[in-house]
Motif scaffolding. Structure first.
Motif, short mmCIF file in Angstrom:
data_model
loop_
_atom_site.label_atom_id
_atom_site.label_comp_id
_atom_site.label_asym_id
_atom_site.label_seq_id
_atom_site.Cartn_x
_atom_site.Cartn_y
_atom_site.Cartn_z
N PRO A 12 0.80 -1.24 0.00
CA PRO A 12 0.00 0.00 0.00
C PRO A 12 0.83 1.28 0.00
CG PRO A 12 -0.31 -1.27 2.05
CD PRO A 12 0.53 -2.11 1.14
N LEU A 13 2.07 1.19 0.48
CA LEU A 13 2.93 2.38 0.53
C LEU A 13 3.17 2.96 -0.87
CD1 LEU A 13 5.77 2.96 2.92
CD2 LEU A 13 6.31 3.24 0.51
N GLN A 15 1.18 3.36 -3.15
CA GLN A 15 0.03 4.12 -3.65
C GLN A 15 -0.16 5.43 -2.88
OE1 GLN A 15 -2.37 0.32 -3.55
NE2 GLN A 15 -3.45 1.42 -5.16
N LYS A 16 0.78 5.72 -1.99
CA LYS A 16 0.67 6.95 -1.20
C LYS A 16 1.38 8.12 -1.90
CE LYS A 16 -0.40 5.35 3.31
NZ LYS A 16 -0.23 3.93 3.60
N SER A 18 3.89 11.12 -1.86
CA SER A 18 5.10 11.44 -1.10
C SER A 18 5.14 12.92 -0.73
CB SER A 18 6.34 11.09 -1.93
OG SER A 18 6.44 9.70 -2.07
N LYS A 19 5.87 13.21 0.34
CA LYS A 19 5.96 14.59 0.84
C LYS A 19 7.23 15.28 0.30
CE LYS A 19 3.30 14.39 5.05
NZ LYS A 19 2.74 13.03 4.97
N PRO A 50 9.78 6.23 -2.84
CA PRO A 50 8.75 5.31 -2.30
C PRO A 50 9.02 3.84 -2.64
CG PRO A 50 7.74 7.00 -3.73
CD PRO A 50 9.19 7.31 -3.64
N LEU A 55 8.57 7.86 1.82
CA LEU A 55 7.58 8.71 1.14
C LEU A 55 8.08 10.15 1.05
CD1 LEU A 55 4.31 7.17 2.59
CD2 LEU A 55 5.13 7.04 0.23
N GLY A 137 2.02 8.24 -6.04
CA GLY A 137 1.39 6.96 -5.73
C GLY A 137 0.80 6.24 -6.94
#
Ligand code: ZN
Length: 170
Positions: A12-13, A15-16, A18-19, A50, A55, A137
């Motif tokens: 799942p990471l 699909q996040k 990133s900052k 990622p 992230l 993501g």
């Protein structure tokens, strides 16, 4: 040399979103070095943070012996259209045809905090778009016109035909 684990599709990471990187400190530089080692060991052309579980908006591409470290990259311009096969270190054993711009211009910071621009055509444009998608993501199978299986590249795969079957992993 430090290798990091490459996350694969289903994690799942990946699909996040990133900052942005706020400060380029020793940890960011270490991350860039580790991303490079990990990418080279996996025989990739590009890698995004990622993919190694971080992230942050960091991308690394090595193309024609030039290493591009892109921190907080942004696409400034895109032109044209191409549809070529691409692969991903996070999607082993597959390639897919994806429509991408033929040309992109990207602005980013290097590890010293200097802002610079990179222009890319053909595979470099594909690589830039593919890696920047990772930061939002997005994995290429969600955009692919078609997907197909490829032989996974192995140490003893000397067969040239087999090498040609697989596109660059990004
Ligand atoms: Zn990828």
């Amino acid at each position: 040399m430090a290798l990091r684990e490459i996350r694969v599709i289903g994690d799942p990471l990946l699909q996040k979103v990133s900052k942005p990187v706020k400060a380029i400190d020793g940890r960011i530089k270490q991350l860039l070095d580790d991303m490079h080692d990990t990418m080279v060991a996996a025989q990739g052309l590009g890698i995004a943070a990622p993919q190694v579980g971080v992230l942050k908006r960091i991308v690394l591409i090595e193309y024609e012996d030039e290493r591009y470290e892109l921190i907080n990259p942004v696409i400034l311009e895109r032109r044209g259209l191409q549809a070529k096969p691409e692969g991903c270190l996070s999607v082993p054993g597959k390639n897919g045809i994806v429509e991408r711009p033929e040309y992109v211009k990207v602005s980013a910071m290097d590890r010293d905090g200097n802002t610079y621009t990179v222009e890319g055509e053909e595979i470099m444009a594909v690589a830039l778009c593919h890696e920047l998608d990772h930061l939002d993501g997005i994995l290429y199978p969600t955009k692919a016109l078609e997907m197909y299986d490829v032989h996974v590249r192995t140490e003893d795969a000397q067969d040239e035909q087999e090498q040609c079957d697989e596109s660059e992993a990004l």
